[in-house]
Structure formats: C-alpha cells, structure tokens
Design an enzyme around this catalytic site. Sequence first.
Site, mmCIF file in Angstrom:
data_model
loop_
_atom_site.group_PDB
_atom_site.id
_atom_site.type_symbol
_atom_site.label_atom_id
_atom_site.label_comp_id
_atom_site.label_asym_id
_atom_site.label_seq_id
_atom_site.Cartn_x
_atom_site.Cartn_y
_atom_site.Cartn_z
ATOM 1 N N PHE A 1 0.866 -1.181 0.000
ATOM 2 C CA PHE A 1 0.000 0.000 0.000
ATOM 3 C C PHE A 1 0.898 1.226 0.000
ATOM 4 O O PHE A 1 1.558 1.537 0.990
ATOM 5 C CB PHE A 1 -0.945 0.055 1.204
ATOM 6 C CG PHE A 1 -1.870 1.242 1.119
ATOM 7 C CD1 PHE A 1 -3.026 1.173 0.358
ATOM 8 C CD2 PHE A 1 -1.566 2.427 1.760
ATOM 9 C CE1 PHE A 1 -3.866 2.277 0.253
ATOM 10 C CE2 PHE A 1 -2.393 3.533 1.651
ATOM 11 C CZ PHE A 1 -3.548 3.461 0.904
ATOM 12 N N LYS B 1 2.983 11.422 6.730
ATOM 13 C CA LYS B 1 2.200 11.239 7.954
ATOM 14 C C LYS B 1 2.798 11.947 9.169
ATOM 15 O O LYS B 1 2.557 13.117 9.369
ATOM 16 C CB LYS B 1 1.962 9.755 8.205
ATOM 17 C CG LYS B 1 1.102 9.107 7.118
ATOM 18 C CD LYS B 1 0.538 7.783 7.527
ATOM 19 C CE LYS B 1 -0.207 7.111 6.376
ATOM 20 N NZ LYS B 1 -1.398 7.842 5.928
ATOM 21 N N ASP C 1 9.621 2.997 1.523
ATOM 22 C CA ASP C 1 8.437 3.768 1.864
ATOM 23 C C ASP C 1 8.234 3.670 3.373
ATOM 24 O O ASP C 1 7.670 2.709 3.881
ATOM 25 C CB ASP C 1 7.228 3.224 1.109
ATOM 26 C CG ASP C 1 5.938 3.982 1.427
ATOM 27 O OD1 ASP C 1 5.924 4.752 2.409
ATOM 28 O OD2 ASP C 1 4.945 3.788 0.703
#
Length: 401
Positions: A141, A255, A226
Amino acid sequence: MTSTERSIAAAEAHSAHNYHPLPVVVAYAEGAWMTDVEGRRYLDMLAGYSALNFGHGNRRLINAAKAQLDRVTLTSRAFHHDRFGDFCTELAALCGKDMVLPMNTGAEAVETAVKTARKWGYRVKGVPDGQAKIIVADNNFHGRTTTIISFSTDEEARADYGPYTPGFEIVPYGDLAALEAAVDENTVAVLLEPVQGEAGVLVPPPGYLPGVRRLTAERGVLFIADEIQSGLGRTGRTFACDHEDVVPDMYVLGKALGGGVVPVSAVAASREVLGVFRPGEHGSTFGGNPLACAVALEVIAMLRSGEFQQRATELGEHLHHELGLLVGGGAVEAVRGRGLWAGVDIAPAKGTGRQISEQLMERGVLVKDTHGSTIRIAPPLVISKEDLDWGLDQLRAVLAD
C-alpha cells in the site's frame, strides 16, 4: 436525532462514500484521547495511521504552528522563504542524505519517488527511454493515485480505474529469490515498505531487507523505502530500516512528519539521485510551504531527542507481550508487528475485524480493521502505560464475550 446521528447523516448525504468510518464523530482530542460530540471519551489506538505519533494537540507542534501562522503560511516555490532551507537541512541530516524534495501527502511523495527513479534511470543509469521498470511487492500500500494503484494487488483499490500505468513488476513480499529473478538491465528501483502496514503490519523475514540492499547495490538499482507509516519513531527506531542497519537510497516520508497538524511529505536521497531534477520538471504549490516547514522542523527536533523512539520500544515490548498471550486461546490466530504497532488476526468464529472494532468502540477504544479479519493497533507514542493497559483490557473483554 442525536448530534452524532445528525453529523453522520449530513456526511452520508453530501460526501462521496469512499470511506466506511466507525460511527463516532470526534469533536476534540488531546494526547491519546478523543472526545465525541456527545462528550464521550475514546482511547485512540490508531493515531491517524501513524500521522499522530506525537499525540493529538501536542503543544510543541501546536505552538510552532501558531507562531508561524502569525508570520507567513504560503509563498509557493516561486519565492524563497526563511523556513525552507532549515527544513531541508535538518531533514536531510536526520535521514543521512544530501537532499530532500518536499511535497504534501504520502501519495505525492511516492509519485515523486517513482518519477525520481525513472528520471535517474534515464539520465544516470542509461536505461532506454520509456523502458524503466520498478519492482514492488504484493500486498503493498503506497497510496491511491492512478499510477500507484496500477501496481497494487488489492482489487478493491484497483477496480474500475484502468487503463493502468505500465512499468512495474510485482513480486512476493519477503522473497529475495523472486526479487533477484525480476531484476533486469532496465530495472531502476525496488520500492518496498519495510513493514507493510495496510496489509496487516507484516514484518519481513530476518535478513530480507539487508538482502534487498545488497542485491540493489550490486545490480545498480535504487532501493526506495516507503517509511510513510513505519518511519519517524513508530517501530522504536527513527526508521524501520534501522532495525537491520539498512540504509536505502531513498526514504519516502509523510504522515508523522506533519505531526498530525498539517500534511507534510518528502523524499530524501543523495545528490546524485535527487540532483536529476531541473527547474520546471516537478513541483507542488504547497510543497515545502512555511507552515509545513515550521511544524516539520519541530517534529525533527523531537525525534532527535530519541525520547519517542525509546517509548515506542519499551511500550511496544509490553504491547506485544500482552497481545502474544491472546494467541492460541481461540479468539486470536496471530499477532505481528514491531514497536508500538501491531496487527491482530481475529479468529473467524469470534467475528470480523470490523465487528471487533465496533465492539471496542462501544467500550471507548478506537482501532481500525483491514483485510477482513485483522485489526491494527498503533496508538500515539505519547500514550501512557496505564492507558495502553486499559485499552488492552477492553480488547480482552471483547474477545472473551
């Protein structure tokens, strides 16, 4: 109708149904706790998918934002501003890299990483134009743009969005032999999550990440990590790659970099890699804006103390010990994770992940399900041990019913 019912009805009537949130309407939050419009308190055990590593309303971050709000919030990159240089310098130093390229959302940062890898492949490695290949892992994801979902194996995320962007090859996560077989002369990068969050907090087998680092270095391929969810303290180290002493060619961050206050993302890499960009070839109006830089600079300063990494380590050990005791009792089939981050597989006989999440909500604990049977636990790193134990007590009670 209650205040909750009115708010949810308005949202259902006038917003696209691209999410299926739990039926709670948050009005206020502080630390690890949120309060809904009815005045009921909930323990946040999700932390905005790690965007809220430092808790809701962290005073250092709020004060940094308030101070910047009174000065300047946006210039666009058409002009310099006085926070940009410090932000780039400090983030590059935190990552041990030469340069950073700031964006806003995690998906934008992943898109930036993809564009960087391709441009590097053509300009530095010498891959024929239009032939660059990037290898990714199944169950990944990385975001929801058209290009990113083109290399997703989640049909719910992919369906009805074709035609898909070519140039990607998917291999099994954790399978070094499959990865090695996929690398060819046109491969420019391997893009991986050091811990797969959305897939259920999947930790790769020991030696996998060092093997990826070794393979990519030998074959002249960029290793892109990531760390949008796994980075910036969540796993007990600044980066999840640190657990195996792996340094990728590029970090993708987001984030927690914005502290849950503003969206901030970035990629960090060497001058050889990010130096491929020339003016006009990539950009973002809001990327690296003064407000974002001010908040992110405070985030970086907080991480430099090591306090949050240590909390994630200590509380994470406690979390995994307590969750491990639930395995084998008929309610929990498996527990995975690293640091203050766990995926808990619920036995089908006990209910779905969504059902368990709803039952926990009724007891004042908020978590999120994924892939049907799994719930994710990722509280803010500022949570107290007492509150964490209380949340775990509610999980035990739900599983015992």
